[in-house]
Design a protein around this motif. Structure first.
Motif, PDB file in Angstrom:
ATOM      1  N   GLY A 134      -4.061   7.489  -2.566  1.00  0.00           N
ATOM      2  CA  GLY A 134      -3.979   6.252  -1.803  1.00  0.00           C
ATOM      3  C   GLY A 134      -4.014   5.072  -2.749  1.00  0.00           C
ATOM      4  O   GLY A 134      -4.749   5.084  -3.748  1.00  0.00           O
ATOM      5  N   ALA A 135      -3.216   4.053  -2.466  1.00  0.00           N
ATOM      6  CA  ALA A 135      -3.134   2.899  -3.369  1.00  0.00           C
ATOM      7  C   ALA A 135      -2.952   1.615  -2.574  1.00  0.00           C
ATOM      8  O   ALA A 135      -2.271   1.595  -1.537  1.00  0.00           O
ATOM      9  N   GLY A 151       0.831  -1.193   0.000  1.00  0.00           N
ATOM     10  CA  GLY A 151       0.000   0.000   0.000  1.00  0.00           C
ATOM     11  C   GLY A 151       0.862   1.239   0.000  1.00  0.00           C
ATOM     12  O   GLY A 151       2.055   1.197   0.331  1.00  0.00           O
ATOM     13  N   LYS A 152       0.270   2.331  -0.410  1.00  0.00           N
ATOM     14  CA  LYS A 152       1.003   3.580  -0.504  1.00  0.00           C
ATOM     15  C   LYS A 152       0.044   4.735  -0.288  1.00  0.00           C
ATOM     16  O   LYS A 152      -1.100   4.708  -0.753  1.00  0.00           O
ATOM     17  N   GLY A 153       0.500   5.727   0.442  1.00  0.00           N
ATOM     18  CA  GLY A 153      -0.290   6.928   0.630  1.00  0.00           C
ATOM     19  C   GLY A 153       0.584   8.154   0.532  1.00  0.00           C
ATOM     20  O   GLY A 153       1.735   8.154   0.982  1.00  0.00           O
ATOM     21  N   TYR A 190      -6.781   5.784  -5.566  1.00  0.00           N
ATOM     22  CA  TYR A 190      -7.745   6.858  -5.333  1.00  0.00           C
ATOM     23  C   TYR A 190      -6.972   8.169  -5.395  1.00  0.00           C
ATOM     24  O   TYR A 190      -5.953   8.344  -4.704  1.00  0.00           O
ATOM     25  N   TRP A 191      -7.452   9.080  -6.214  1.00  0.00           N
ATOM     26  CA  TRP A 191      -6.774  10.370  -6.420  1.00  0.00           C
ATOM     27  C   TRP A 191      -7.771  11.490  -6.200  1.00  0.00           C
ATOM     28  O   TRP A 191      -8.845  11.515  -6.785  1.00  0.00           O
ATOM     29  N   ARG A 192      -7.398  12.433  -5.338  1.00  0.00           N
ATOM     30  CA  ARG A 192      -8.250  13.591  -5.063  1.00  0.00           C
ATOM     31  C   ARG A 192      -7.373  14.842  -5.094  1.00  0.00           C
ATOM     32  O   ARG A 192      -6.374  14.928  -4.363  1.00  0.00           O
ATOM     33  N   ARG A 193      -7.729  15.793  -5.922  1.00  0.00           N
ATOM     34  CA  ARG A 193      -6.988  17.055  -6.011  1.00  0.00           C
ATOM     35  C   ARG A 193      -7.961  18.214  -5.794  1.00  0.00           C
ATOM     36  O   ARG A 193      -8.972  18.339  -6.487  1.00  0.00           O
ATOM     37  N   GLU A 194      -7.636  19.064  -4.824  1.00  0.00           N
ATOM     38  CA  GLU A 194      -8.437  20.239  -4.510  1.00  0.00           C
ATOM     39  C   GLU A 194      -7.654  21.477  -4.932  1.00  0.00           C
ATOM     40  O   GLU A 194      -6.502  21.649  -4.541  1.00  0.00           O
ATOM     41  N   ILE A 195      -8.297  22.343  -5.722  1.00  0.00           N
ATOM     42  CA  ILE A 195      -7.680  23.583  -6.182  1.00  0.00           C
ATOM     43  C   ILE A 195      -8.539  24.745  -5.718  1.00  0.00           C
ATOM     44  O   ILE A 195      -9.762  24.737  -5.888  1.00  0.00           O
TER      45      ILE A 195
END
Length: 846
Positions: free
Chosen positions: A528-529, A490-492, A552-557
């Protein structure tokens, strides 16, 4: 014969279905499937018909430990001619076929060990198997300065996942930066104009440092690579078939840059100094010091680089309605002079508190200061007879610094299980203020003041950006019986990006902020992976691997209310078949993604000239790629055949217009789709004992659709890239190297790029008694590194822009010469069982 349906079909939706459905419906598709079947069938028939007496053996150290990845060459006893060859596996075992009756002996070699020879053995007519007694290899004991170790790694090694380049085996590495080294690698195309890489013709490449993703935009990454000294690089891995343990980002593949580590006991120092000249002087100095204990090692290095560079572009063409209701003929040029000062410092240490545990850490710090001057010049000749010339000088002072630190542990839980933990931190900051002073002239050369407010007499800009990223990773490997190996991990990661930029315009002697350019943007990205992967050993020569990764990829701008969110599964499958004559075949599939960088999305503006601005594109979509691939390796031959479907691939610096149709905007854009049928061939040969030659070819049948042009358009073409490398061992301890590459004419979105290439030359002289060596390098021997682009050549674009431009590297303007002296000091011995810290991506490179 017509093109297959998946190439000629212009629809973007359902591209993956179109790959499978038309097989029975469209005869044009059959030629490709037949070719693939014939290719695989021919290989299998060759292997099946090669049955002959087989040779078996085992290689071990004087302590009885198996030695893997050892080269075994069978020679005929009568004349020492080479007959067959193979490589030992992880248990030190090897099998070789292709032998007939006669007498033979084996030559066994691997870097770090003394070359060994077997006794002569004889194969009779009724022999089916010959089993040699266990052969022992002895580790080399090297006393630097007293005994010169001449063992040298091959420049390239093929692996099931791609290729490994031992860049220190190239004479051209000394005195270069990392970007220049990448440009010389077969299959890598570095586009400095558009700040992007492609691998075997595929864009969307991810770059890793020691197996860790460098979380920067492509422009910032290019700047970092340009300020990274190549003397500190150990090897570069080009991963074209990533499995589930790799990050899913990078539809074109992965470039993993692995930096040097201490692998020796005792104390060792290396120093080198490079001086050169092109547009201005060039200098590189580096020193490294390492000490290896029995159960620990430490390494430190420092390097400094100064470079004076001149490069730029020029061109001309026509447009309609760009700041004028009519046709215009325009010329443009931008010649840049840059003076760079770069410092690099790295520290690394590793300790083995017990036979089952390894702990370590490393830190790299780099800082760069660049003072640049750019002369921008443009003319506009209107169809009503009016004329305007613009001449400006842009001055910039850029400061960048980067910190990359990590800690890790490797622990063997049992003879069949291992747990790896890794944590890393990246900090990057860039401060780039600039000021532009410009003047306007009429046809007679007299100064004038244009009426249009877009034609300002000056601009000044401020831009500060920073990135902080923290990553944690865990990997667990275990053998489930004798034939199954399982991997779980896993990776975060979390990263925060900040950009504060604005452009001010000088209007009537007063500075005023251009509201279109003011940008204070903050963004946060979370990834997260989880992955699982199983490798089944079908028999001694065959294996099957299947993996599944979820990301899972989340980007906030800060500029947008809604975040960018993607959660997807990424499968991978790989079958490997090794043959007893040393050849191997692998067939696989994987799915990848290329996520836009935050700078690609943010719609902040900066100026090139009064009629054009550069911007991001908040509507960009990520690229999803499905890749089918087959690789065949046989001794010095590598053949790779792949089919790739990309949905919404991203091209940077594509021309559109603003909503009011006043000025041109250069921004990233999505193609609707792109389909590629790729054939890559690499062949190494040794015509003489003193001459090594490597040839490479990448051919890609490509089809894509573009919709951001004035009218949607579809294009099918063949992309062709050729590479070569020659290494010559001359008398008097002199070595020479000649390498080069050439890209034939190709299409890039709405543009056409003419063919271009480079040939490099280097010469090295080793001094006696280990007193070092001198190296002379002449990059771009024929001063040909210039790229000609026909903008709007593929299909009409905004304002019917139709221009021809040429970008020229420094080497196209000036002859560049570099002279390097390097020397090693100290006493050390190579450990037979050295275990350096490797990243998850580099664990299998030995």
């Amino acid at each position: 014969m017509g093109l297959p349906s998946f190439i000629t079909n212009g629809q973007s939706a359902g591209a993956c279905r179109q790959f499978t459905q038309p097989i029975a419906e469209n005869p044009g598709f059959i030629w490709e499937i037949s070719a693939m079947k014939y290719f695989l069938l021919t290989i299998l028939v060759l292997e099946a018909t090669s049955a002959s007496p087989q040779l078996r053996g085992k290689l071990e150290t004087n302590k009885g430990e198996p030695v893997a990845s050892v080269s075994i060459i069978v020679h005929r006893a009568a004349d020492s001619s080479r007959v067959a060859g193979g490589t030992s596996d992880e248990q030190g075992l090897f099998e070789i076929t292709g032998l007939t009756t006669g007498s033979y002996f084996c030559r066994i070699s691997r870097l770090g060990y003394i070359t060994a020879y077997s006794n002569v053995f004889t194969i009779a007519g009724d022999t089916s198997w010959i089993v040699l007694p266990a052969l022992q290899l002895t580790a080399v004991e090297a006393v630097l300065g007293e005994v010169v170790v001449t063992a040298k790694k091959d420049l390239v090694k093929f692996t099931p996942g791609g290729k490994v380049f031992n860049v220190q085996a190239s004479l051209l590495t000394k005195g270069s930066n990392a970007l220049q080294v990448l440009e010389r690698l077969p299959g890598v195309i570095t586009d400095r104009r558009n700040n992007q890489f492609s691998l075997n013709g595929q864009a969307g490449v991810t770059v890793l440092f020691n197996g860790r993703r460098v979380n920067l935009s492509m422009e910032e990454l290019m700047n970092l690579l340009e300020s990274t000294i190549a003397d500190n690089i150990d090897k570069i891995e080009l991963i074209t078939s990533p499995d589930a343990k790799y990050d899913a980002d990078g539809s074109g593949g992965i470039i993993n840059i692995i930096f040097k580590k201490s692998e020796q006991e005792g104390t060792r120092a290396n120093a080198s100094a490079t001086v050169g000249y092109g547009y201005r002087g060039k200098a590189v100095g580096s020193i490294s010091l390492s000490h290896g204990f029995k159960n620990a090692s430490v390494l430190g290095s420092y390097s400094y680089m100064y470079d004076g560079i001149r490069s730029g572009f020029m061109g001309n063409g026509t447009n309609d309605g760009l700041l004028y209701n009519g046709s215009t003929f325009a010329t443009f040029s931008g010649i840049s002079r840059r003076f760079q000062h770069t410092h690099n410092l790295s520290l690394a240490g590793e300790i083995r508190p017990g036979p089952q545990t390894t702990l370590g850490g490393d830190m790299a710090f780099s800082t760069n200061k660049t003072h640049s001057f750019t002369n921008n010049d443009g003319t506009w000749e209107y169809d009503n007879g009016d004329y305007l010339r613009y001449a400006a000088l842009s001055e910039g002072n850029t400061r960048r610094h980067n910190i990359n630190a990590s800690v890790y542990s490797r622990h063997k839980l049992s003879a069949h299980a291992q747990l790896n933990l890794d944590a890393s931190y990246i900090h990057y900051a860039n401060n780039s203020p600039a000021i532009i002073n410009g003047k306007y002239y009429d046809r007679a050369g007299d100064p004038i003041v244009p009426v249009d407010s877009n034609f300002t007499s000056g601009n000044r800009g401020k831009s500060f950006s920073s990135i902080d990223a923290l990553t944690f990773a865990m990997d667990f490997t275990s053998k489930l019986g004798k034939r199954v190996q399982a991997e779980f991990g896993g990776k975060g990661s979390i990263s925060e990006n900040s950009n504060d930029s604005k452009v001010e315009r000088l209007i009537n002697g007063q500075w005023a902020i251009d509201p279109r350019s003011q940008s204070l943007v903050n963004s946060r990205e979370k990834i997260g992976a989880l992955y699982t992967q199983f490798r089944l050993l079908l028999n001694a020569k065959s294996s099957f691997q299947i993996g599944l990764r979820y990301e899972y990829w989340r980007r906030e701008i800060s500029l947008y209310k809604e975040p960018f969110v993607i959660g997807k599964l990424f499968p991978s499958v790989l079958f490997n078949q090794a043959f007893t004559n040393g050849s191997s075949l692998s067939v696989g599939y994987n799915r990848r993604i290329s996520r836009p960088a935050y700078t690609d999305l943010v719609s902040s503006l900066f100026y090139n000239d009064p009629t054009f601005v550069f911007s991001g594109n908040p509507l960009l979509k990520p690229t999803i790629s499905d890749i089918f691939k087959a690789d065949f390796n046989r001794q010095r031959l590598n053949v790779s055949l792949s089919f790739q479907v990309d949905q919404h691939p991203v091209l940077r610096y594509q021309i559109t217009s603003n909503t009011t149709k006043e000025i041109g905007i250069s921004s990233p854009q999505n193609l609707d789709y792109q389909r590629n049928l790729n054939l890559a061939i690499n062949y190494s040969l040794q015509p003489a004992t003193w001459w090594k030659l490597t040839l490479g070819s990448t051919t890609s049948l490509r089809n894509y659709r573009v919709s951001y042009s004035l009218q949607p358009a579809v294009k099918t073409f063949v992309l062709q890239n050729l590479t070569f490398n020659q290494q010559l061992q001359l008398p008097w301890q002199v070595e020479a190297e000649l390498n080069g590459w050439y890209n034939f004419r190709f299409y890039e979105g709405t543009n056409i790029v003419s063919g271009f290439g480079v040939i490099n030359f280097a010469l090295a002289k080793k001094l006696k008694k280990g007193r070092g060596s001198f190296q002379l390098s002449l990059p771009d021997l024929f001063r040909s590194f210039r790229v000609r682009t026909h903008i709007g050549g593929m299909t009409p674009i905004a304002f019917n822009i139709n221009t021809h431009g040429t970008w020229k590297d420094e080497t196209a303007f000036y002859r560049v010469i570099k002279l390097t002296y390097s020397r090693s000091f100290g006493k050390s011995s190579i450990r037979a069982t050295t275990r350096n810290r490797r990243s998850e991506e580099a664990e299998r490179i030995q």
